[in-house]
Write a protein that holds these residues in place. Structure first.
Motif, PDB file in Angstrom:
ATOM      1  N   ILE A 269      36.105  55.050  68.042  1.00  0.00           N
ATOM      2  CA  ILE A 269      35.826  54.388  66.652  1.00  0.00           C
ATOM      3  C   ILE A 269      36.873  53.611  66.188  1.00  0.00           C
ATOM      4  N   ILE A 270      37.982  54.435  65.929  1.00  0.00           N
ATOM      5  CA  ILE A 270      39.419  53.968  65.420  1.00  0.00           C
ATOM      6  C   ILE A 270      39.895  52.655  66.244  1.00  0.00           C
ATOM      7  N   ASN A 271      39.814  52.673  67.541  1.00  0.00           N
ATOM      8  CA  ASN A 271      40.493  51.768  68.346  1.00  0.00           C
ATOM      9  C   ASN A 271      39.653  50.292  68.057  1.00  0.00           C
ATOM     10  N   LYS A 272      38.219  50.431  67.669  1.00  0.00           N
ATOM     11  CA  LYS A 272      37.618  49.256  67.618  1.00  0.00           C
ATOM     12  C   LYS A 272      38.031  48.595  66.119  1.00  0.00           C
ATOM     13  N   ALA A 273      38.735  49.282  65.285  1.00  0.00           N
ATOM     14  CA  ALA A 273      38.939  48.564  63.941  1.00  0.00           C
ATOM     15  C   ALA A 273      40.110  47.710  64.244  1.00  0.00           C
ATOM     16  N   PRO A 274      40.251  46.557  63.347  1.00  0.00           N
ATOM     17  CA  PRO A 274      41.443  45.727  63.570  1.00  0.00           C
ATOM     18  C   PRO A 274      42.789  46.396  63.502  1.00  0.00           C
ATOM     19  N   ALA A 275      43.795  45.878  64.606  1.00  0.00           N
ATOM     20  CA  ALA A 275      45.022  46.605  64.517  1.00  0.00           C
ATOM     21  C   ALA A 275      45.720  46.525  63.045  1.00  0.00           C
ATOM     22  N   LEU A 276      46.900  47.210  62.950  1.00  0.00           N
ATOM     23  CA  LEU A 276      47.291  47.159  61.601  1.00  0.00           C
ATOM     24  C   LEU A 276      48.203  46.097  61.560  1.00  0.00           C
ATOM     25  N   GLY A 277      47.979  45.222  60.460  1.00  0.00           N
ATOM     26  CA  GLY A 277      48.668  44.171  60.285  1.00  0.00           C
ATOM     27  C   GLY A 277      49.679  44.053  58.981  1.00  0.00           C
ATOM     28  N   PRO A 278      50.182  42.963  58.570  1.00  0.00           N
ATOM     29  CA  PRO A 278      51.244  42.953  57.346  1.00  0.00           C
ATOM     30  C   PRO A 278      50.307  43.024  56.388  1.00  0.00           C
ATOM     31  N   CYS A 279      50.837  43.748  54.993  1.00  0.00           N
ATOM     32  CA  CYS A 279      50.267  43.571  53.978  1.00  0.00           C
ATOM     33  C   CYS A 279      49.829  42.445  53.157  1.00  0.00           C
ATOM     34  N   GLN A 280      49.033  42.316  52.690  1.00  0.00           N
ATOM     35  CA  GLN A 280      48.694  41.069  52.092  1.00  0.00           C
ATOM     36  C   GLN A 280      48.916  40.573  50.619  1.00  0.00           C
ATOM     37  N   PRO A 281      49.269  39.478  50.182  1.00  0.00           N
ATOM     38  CA  PRO A 281      49.815  39.589  48.844  1.00  0.00           C
ATOM     39  C   PRO A 281      48.462  39.566  47.879  1.00  0.00           C
ATOM     40  N   VAL A 282      48.970  40.061  46.750  1.00  0.00           N
ATOM     41  CA  VAL A 282      48.089  40.404  45.585  1.00  0.00           C
ATOM     42  C   VAL A 282      48.058  39.446  44.535  1.00  0.00           C
ATOM     43  N   GLU A 283      46.763  38.926  44.319  1.00  0.00           N
ATOM     44  CA  GLU A 283      46.887  37.652  43.040  1.00  0.00           C
ATOM     45  C   GLU A 283      47.652  38.409  41.727  1.00  0.00           C
ATOM     46  N   SER A 284      48.326  37.527  41.196  1.00  0.00           N
ATOM     47  CA  SER A 284      49.121  37.873  39.805  1.00  0.00           C
ATOM     48  C   SER A 284      48.251  38.134  38.742  1.00  0.00           C
ATOM     49  N   ILE A 285      46.878  38.005  38.890  1.00  0.00           N
ATOM     50  CA  ILE A 285      45.822  38.368  37.532  1.00  0.00           C
ATOM     51  C   ILE A 285      45.692  39.782  37.866  1.00  0.00           C
ATOM     52  N   VAL A 286      46.023  40.556  38.862  1.00  0.00           N
ATOM     53  CA  VAL A 286      45.950  41.998  38.977  1.00  0.00           C
ATOM     54  C   VAL A 286      46.766  42.683  37.958  1.00  0.00           C
ATOM     55  N   ASP A 287      47.905  42.085  37.682  1.00  0.00           N
ATOM     56  CA  ASP A 287      48.991  42.479  36.817  1.00  0.00           C
ATOM     57  C   ASP A 287      48.489  42.505  35.271  1.00  0.00           C
ATOM     58  N   LYS A 288      47.515  41.635  34.801  1.00  0.00           N
ATOM     59  CA  LYS A 288      47.378  41.411  33.554  1.00  0.00           C
ATOM     60  C   LYS A 288      46.885  42.497  32.603  1.00  0.00           C
ATOM     61  N   TRP A 289      47.536  42.532  31.535  1.00  0.00           N
ATOM     62  CA  TRP A 289      47.085  43.593  30.584  1.00  0.00           C
ATOM     63  C   TRP A 289      45.835  43.086  29.482  1.00  0.00           C
ATOM     64  N   HIS A 290      44.869  43.893  29.649  1.00  0.00           N
ATOM     65  CA  HIS A 290      43.692  43.563  28.957  1.00  0.00           C
ATOM     66  C   HIS A 290      43.683  44.239  27.353  1.00  0.00           C
ATOM     67  N   PHE A 291      43.469  43.773  26.311  1.00  0.00           N
ATOM     68  CA  PHE A 291      43.429  44.316  25.211  1.00  0.00           C
ATOM     69  C   PHE A 291      42.186  44.714  24.523  1.00  0.00           C
ATOM     70  N   ILE A 292      41.846  45.879  24.358  1.00  0.00           N
ATOM     71  CA  ILE A 292      40.315  46.251  23.941  1.00  0.00           C
ATOM     72  C   ILE A 292      40.566  46.940  22.526  1.00  0.00           C
ATOM     73  N   HIS A 293      39.715  46.538  21.834  1.00  0.00           N
ATOM     74  CA  HIS A 293      39.552  47.193  20.486  1.00  0.00           C
ATOM     75  C   HIS A 293      38.199  47.276  20.058  1.00  0.00           C
ATOM     76  N   GLN A 294      37.792  48.580  19.858  1.00  0.00           N
ATOM     77  CA  GLN A 294      36.429  48.950  19.462  1.00  0.00           C
ATOM     78  C   GLN A 294      35.485  48.491  20.631  1.00  0.00           C
ATOM     79  N   ASN A 295      35.880  48.805  21.711  1.00  0.00           N
ATOM     80  CA  ASN A 295      34.953  48.530  22.820  1.00  0.00           C
ATOM     81  C   ASN A 295      34.751  47.010  23.014  1.00  0.00           C
ATOM     82  N   ARG A 296      35.681  46.038  22.553  1.00  0.00           N
ATOM     83  CA  ARG A 296      35.583  44.610  22.621  1.00  0.00           C
ATOM     84  C   ARG A 296      36.876  43.914  23.233  1.00  0.00           C
ATOM     85  N   LEU A 297      36.668  43.248  24.145  1.00  0.00           N
ATOM     86  CA  LEU A 297      37.988  42.591  24.765  1.00  0.00           C
ATOM     87  C   LEU A 297      38.473  41.399  23.948  1.00  0.00           C
ATOM     88  N   PHE A 298      39.621  41.565  23.833  1.00  0.00           N
ATOM     89  CA  PHE A 298      40.536  40.458  23.385  1.00  0.00           C
ATOM     90  C   PHE A 298      41.582  39.806  24.226  1.00  0.00           C
TER      91      PHE A 298
END
Length: 298
Positions: A269-298
């Protein structure tokens, strides 16, 4: 193969990190592939009520890693949303997950069972654990914890228990035994935990989550009763006493004729999975900070 700090288990990676084909498989001390959901015992020490915890998401990280219910051997993979690997938003002042997040093996929140405490059905997952010790764990690591309390999130009308636990090797483990000890030694963490679960899906356009018990955490004795119940549901699941709800029951140690497989079959089962490859880049939006006030997004 990457060794875990717990010598009894190790991990095998397949695919490329931050892609849909990335998988982490778990092996036992004999390098035998196992299912973290079924083959790892719930208890590390029954008499002392010390549990095994499978770490899915290390503290401060955003990638939504989870045990795959449907795949054979139940590897850990990244959740996919809209065709892309899912990352949880940073909701100010929190960055990623604020605890080591994972699950207890041999547990199942039965989606056919309406919990008498929450009046909502289970979410079809193993029960979640928030490990609050100082050390940042690794994805796929198996750590030993004691449970000190729980909160009950009502996530899209489903009961989603969040056990609060501490690594038994943490310097504060000896003095943190119940929920009031968390507030004493980790002041503000319970409040932050409720806030985190309340707002973390708002950046995705979803409403704030709700809670049972007026957002209050329940003590260790209550939490242990919940664990006992979801362990019972898991036993019913693997014994074929209930619908499996598309959960793979494949295992290598339980000796259930229908689902137990050999070491060679597990390795295939494990050997049928793709071989270990290089870590892929992560989009910069992942680092965005979201500000929420009284359950509303700003």
């Amino acid at each position: 193969m990457i060794s875990c700090s717990c010598m009894a288990y190790s991990t095998i990676e397949r695919g490329s990190q931050f892609t849909a084909d990335y998988r982490i498989y778990i092996c036992d001390k004999n390098s035998r592939p196992i299912s973290p959901l079924h083959d790892i015992p719930l208890f590390h020490n029954v008499s002392k009520k010390i549990f095994n915890m499978i770490v899915e998401i290390p503290r401060w990280t955003n990638a939504k890693m989870e045990i795959s219910r449907e795949e054979e051997l139940n590897p850990i993979k990244q959740d996919v949303k809209n065709g892309k690997p899912r990352f949880v938003a940073n909701c100010f002042p929190h960055h990623g997950y604020i605890w080591n997040y994972g699950a207890l093996p041999q547990t199942w929140e039965n989606p056919e069972h309406i919990d008498k405490n929450t009046d909502a059905k289970g979410d079809n997952d193993p029960i979640d654990v928030l490990e609050i010790g100082y050390r940042v764990a690794k994805c796929g690591e198996i750590v030993q914890v004691k449970i000190v309390g729980t909160i009950a999130v009502i996530d899209e009308s489903e009961t989603d228990w969040k056990l609060i636990a501490i690594n038994i090797n943490d310097p504060l483990a000896s003095v943190v035994n119940d929920i009031e000890d968390v507030e004493k030694h980790f002041p503000g963490l319970l409040k932050a935990t409720v806030e985190w679960f309340k707002i973390y899906k708002i950046p995705d356009g979803k409403p704030a989550n709700k809670f049972a018990f007026n957002e209050e955490a329940k003590p260790a004795t209550f939490a242990l009763n919940v664990v006992e119940e979801v362990h019972k549901f898991w036993r019913q699941l693997v014994n074929g006493e209930t619908d499996n709800h598309e959960i793979s029951l494949t295992n290598t140690t339980l000796m259930k004729d229908s689902f137990n497989i050999s070491n060679d079959q597990a390795n295939n089962i494990i050997n049928k999975a793709p071989a270990l490859g290089p870590c892929q880049p992560v989009e910069s939006i992942v680092d965005k900070w979201h500000f929420i006030h009284q359950n509303r997004l700003f």
